[in-house]
Design an enzyme around this catalytic site. Structure first.
Site, PDB file in Angstrom:
ATOM      1  CD  GLU A 129      -3.026  -1.008   0.446  1.00 46.31           C
ATOM      2  OE1 GLU A 129      -3.257   0.095  -0.089  1.00 46.31           O
ATOM      3  OE2 GLU A 129      -3.711  -2.009   0.231  1.00 46.31           O
TER       4      GLU A 129
ATOM      5  CB  CYS B  61      -1.793   7.273   0.794  1.00 45.52           C
ATOM      6  SG  CYS B  61      -3.190   6.590   1.686  1.00 45.52           S
TER       7      CYS B  61
HETATM    8  P1  NDP Z   1       7.914   5.293   4.888  1.00 48.00           P
HETATM    9  O1  NDP Z   1       8.019   4.564   3.618  1.00 48.00           O
HETATM   10  O2  NDP Z   1       8.986   6.253   5.241  1.00 48.00           O
HETATM   11  O3  NDP Z   1       7.818   4.286   6.134  1.00 48.00           O
HETATM   12  C1  NDP Z   1       6.815   3.301   6.200  1.00 48.00           C
HETATM   13  C2  NDP Z   1       7.233   2.265   7.218  1.00 48.00           C
HETATM   14  O4  NDP Z   1       8.347   1.529   6.708  1.00 48.00           O
HETATM   15  C3  NDP Z   1       7.682   2.845   8.550  1.00 48.00           C
HETATM   16  O5  NDP Z   1       7.275   2.027   9.606  1.00 48.00           O
HETATM   17  C4  NDP Z   1       9.194   2.828   8.399  1.00 48.00           C
HETATM   18  O6  NDP Z   1       9.869   2.859   9.630  1.00 48.00           O
HETATM   19  C5  NDP Z   1       9.399   1.519   7.689  1.00 48.00           C
HETATM   20  N1  NDP Z   1      10.687   1.366   7.015  1.00 48.00           N
HETATM   21  C6  NDP Z   1      11.592   2.313   6.670  1.00 48.00           C
HETATM   22  N2  NDP Z   1      12.649   1.746   6.021  1.00 48.00           N
HETATM   23  C7  NDP Z   1      12.398   0.417   5.961  1.00 48.00           C
HETATM   24  C8  NDP Z   1      13.104  -0.692   5.409  1.00 48.00           C
HETATM   25  N3  NDP Z   1      14.263  -0.551   4.778  1.00 48.00           N
HETATM   26  N4  NDP Z   1      12.544  -1.910   5.510  1.00 48.00           N
HETATM   27  C9  NDP Z   1      11.343  -2.084   6.131  1.00 48.00           C
HETATM   28  N5  NDP Z   1      10.634  -1.067   6.668  1.00 48.00           N
HETATM   29  C10 NDP Z   1      11.156   0.172   6.587  1.00 48.00           C
HETATM   30  O7  NDP Z   1       6.489   5.988   4.861  1.00 48.00           O
HETATM   31  P2  NDP Z   1       5.888   7.029   5.869  1.00 48.00           P
HETATM   32  O8  NDP Z   1       5.818   6.419   7.235  1.00 48.00           O
HETATM   33  O9  NDP Z   1       6.591   8.323   5.711  1.00 48.00           O
HETATM   34  O10 NDP Z   1       4.386   7.162   5.329  1.00 48.00           O
HETATM   35  C11 NDP Z   1       4.025   8.003   4.302  1.00 48.00           C
HETATM   36  C12 NDP Z   1       3.905   7.248   2.999  1.00 48.00           C
HETATM   37  O11 NDP Z   1       2.964   6.204   3.165  1.00 48.00           O
HETATM   38  C13 NDP Z   1       3.370   8.099   1.866  1.00 48.00           C
HETATM   39  O12 NDP Z   1       4.068   7.816   0.685  1.00 48.00           O
HETATM   40  C14 NDP Z   1       1.921   7.656   1.751  1.00 48.00           C
HETATM   41  O13 NDP Z   1       1.375   7.890   0.478  1.00 48.00           O
HETATM   42  C15 NDP Z   1       2.036   6.213   2.083  1.00 48.00           C
HETATM   43  N6  NDP Z   1       0.759   5.685   2.535  1.00 48.00           N
HETATM   44  C16 NDP Z   1       0.056   4.842   1.715  1.00 48.00           C
HETATM   45  C17 NDP Z   1      -1.207   4.398   2.076  1.00 48.00           C
HETATM   46  C18 NDP Z   1      -2.001   3.479   1.196  1.00 48.00           C
HETATM   47  O14 NDP Z   1      -3.023   2.951   1.656  1.00 48.00           O
HETATM   48  N7  NDP Z   1      -1.619   3.252  -0.045  1.00 48.00           N
HETATM   49  C19 NDP Z   1      -1.814   4.815   3.339  1.00 48.00           C
HETATM   50  C20 NDP Z   1      -0.989   5.677   4.126  1.00 48.00           C
HETATM   51  C21 NDP Z   1       0.246   6.080   3.723  1.00 48.00           C
HETATM   52  P3  NDP Z   1      10.341   4.260  10.257  1.00 48.00           P
HETATM   53  O15 NDP Z   1       9.198   5.241  10.130  1.00 48.00           O
HETATM   54  O16 NDP Z   1      10.578   3.905  11.658  1.00 48.00           O
HETATM   55  O17 NDP Z   1      11.518   4.693   9.476  1.00 48.00           O
END
Ligand code: NDP
Length: 471
Positions: free
Chosen positions: A217, A251
């Site tokens: 997602e 998103c």
């Molecule tokens: P990120 O991609 O920065 O992070 C998402 C999650 O992945 C966090 O828990 C993060 O941890 C973790 N993460 C970071 N690096 C890694 C890795 N290498 N391997 C595994 N996990 C990792 O997204 P955001 O939290 O900034 O969220 C915003 C984004 O999410 C936007 O692009 C938005 O569009 C999308 N989104 C999509 C939705 C959908 O339904 N399609 C709904 C809501 C949001 P940490 O934060 O601790 O670094």
């Protein structure tokens, strides 16, 4: 019993614990799991103000918006709990002429342990889209919330342990992205990822090493289209809420607007009038809060500056209306379609508004994006327009309502991801289809045996022609 594992604790430990819980949890009947999920829902509902406060403190969203997010998440949790048995339980299906001696049935079995990685922008709604459905389907879950909203995740884990004290069917592991990366390599049976497209690609690459399946997602660049026959007031209201609520950190947020030239001026005036009443701040009267991640402000500024450098005009807000973490509502017009503000996810309280001569033009621009998550269309022929656009969901004459309807799946296409949360598809996402045939009586046509005679071989040739040769 551990529900929350502190940073640095072994992710492998959590997954081992989850394996034991998964066997026990999967062994419960659907209605036994439903009772527990319903009690969890009751706790979340009764303590919602406390949870909304944590959301507000961690990521800055106004409390009333946090309550709205909780309300929507609970609707989906209720649906998953109520419908899991009906959607996933064993059911008979018809066999065929050649297999008439067989009784056939199908069921959807839990995968085992599901790892959920969530974002901070909707720290209840988005992870629960995976967690509720994975649990209702009979999986144990290890959840890693964003480091920007760990408290919300921990709160959920503790509340769940109150209603499921026997085993750790839901565990929460906190830490930064490296903990998420570890979870991808931990041997879980599926990863449900919600986050940016860039991180999603890293998650997929890590999961590929062990052939761990993934639900993605990811980000979006959703458009709102207003036709000459659409309701201008409703479209302006939807554009302003869709672009500005949660400070644009959504998103499914409206980032691009395409408006028919006949109603363009009226729409622009009304949208500016509505948006100029919204202020970003930390006061009780402020409708939107700060940008949560410090690094995002630079991205928003870069998109706005690039748009202006390429000939776009600021009609509200703009790069000068950014102060620290607060970005004031911004509307840009005349922005070239190859600008960052049109092609990349901005994730701020901004929108571009473009005038189009025909709906064909609006459809062409909308489909040009590599993202394809949501869509809003305001028109008397809204469904016909939406049908020509590639997107995971579409809302006609309203904004984002498909995401609030529990029967409907939610997810994207292209770089917005794949797989679905919510609805029947969301339940099946965390299962595997199990096919079962039971022989009721010996076949009159023994096919799969070396005892097969030449008479049967000839009969097969006749049957092939009779069954399929007429087409
Ligand atoms: P990120 O991609 O920065 O992070 C998402 C999650 O992945 C966090 O828990 C993060 O941890 C973790 N993460 C970071 N690096 C890694 C890795 N290498 N391997 C595994 N996990 C990792 O997204 P955001 O939290 O900034 O969220 C915003 C984004 O999410 C936007 O692009 C938005 O569009 C999308 N989104 C999509 C939705 C959908 O339904 N399609 C709904 C809501 C949001 P940490 O934060 O601790 O670094």
């Amino acid at each position: 019993m551990k529900t929350t594992i502190e940073r640095g604790t072994d992710v492998a430990d959590a997954v081992r614990t989850a394996r034991v819980a998964a066997t026990w949890w999967a062994g419960l009947a659907f209605d036994e799991r439903a009772q527990r999920l319903d009690r969890w829902r009751g706790i979340i509902a009764r303590r919602a103000p406390e949870l909304a406060e944590i959301i507000h403190l961690e990521m800055g969203k106004p409390r009333p918006d946090a309550m709205l997010e909780i309300a929507m998440a609970l609707e989906h949790l209720a649906w998953a709990s109520k419908n899991a048995g009906k959607v996933l339980g064993r059911r008979s299906v018809r066999s065929s002429l050649l297999t008439i001696n067989q009784a056939a049935s199908l069921e959807y079995r839990p995968l085992g342990v599901v790892g959920v990685i969530g974002p901070w922008n909707y720290p209840i709604f988005t992870p629960l889209g995976s967690i509720s459905f994975a649990l209702a389907a009979g999986n144990a879950v290890v959840y890693k919330p964003s480091e920007f909203a760990p408290g919300v995740g921990e709160w959920l884990g503790r509340a769940f342990a109150e209603v499921v004290p026997e085993h750790s069917a839901l565990q929460v592991i906190t830490g930064d992205g490296s903990v998420g990366a570890e979870l991808c390599r931990s041997g879980v049976d599926k990863i449900g990822f919600t986050g940016s497209t860039a991180t999603g690609k890293k998650v997929m690459a890590a999961c590929a090493e062990t052939l761990t399946p993934v639900l993605m997602e990811c980000g979006g660049k959703d458009a709102l289209i207003l036709d000459s026959t659409g309701n201008v007031d409703a479209a302006a209201d939807a554009a302003v809420w869709g672009a500005l609520s949660n400070s644009g950190q959504t998103c499914l947020g409206v980032e691009r607007v395409y408006v028919h030239e006949d109603v363009y001026d009226e729409f622009l005036d009304k949208t500016i009038a509505l948006a100029s009443k919204i202020r970003s701040g930390s006061g009780a009267q402020d409708k939107i809060g700060p940008i949560t991640m410090p690094s995002q402000v630079d991205i928003i500024r870069r998109h706005l500056t690039d748009a202006v450098a390429k000939g776009g005009r600021v009609v509200l807000g703009g790069p000068d209306a950014i102060s620290g973490q607060y970005v004031q509502p911004t509307i840009l017009v005349d922005v070239p379609e190859d600008s960052l503000a049109v092609t990349e996810e901005t994730f701020g309280p901004t929108m571009t508004i473009a005038k189009v001569r025909t709906m064909d033009e609006a459809i062409m621009h909308t489909n040009a994006s590599r993202y394809a998550l949501g869509l809003s269309v305001f028109s008397k022929s809204g469904v016909a327009i939406a049908d020509r656009i590639r997107s995971g969901g579409a809302s006609v004459n309203s904004y984002v309502m498909y995401a609030a309807i529990p029967n409907l799946p939610l997810g994207g296409v292209g770089e917005s991801g794949f797989g679905r949360v919510h609805g029947a598809d969301g339940l099946k996402e965390f299962t595997y289809a199990r096919a079962l045939s039971r022989q009721r009586f010996p076949s009159l046509l023994p096919l799969t045996t070396f005892r097969r005679t030449t008479r049967i071989d000839s009969l097969i040739r006749v049957l092939i022609r009779a069954l399929h040769g007429r087409h």
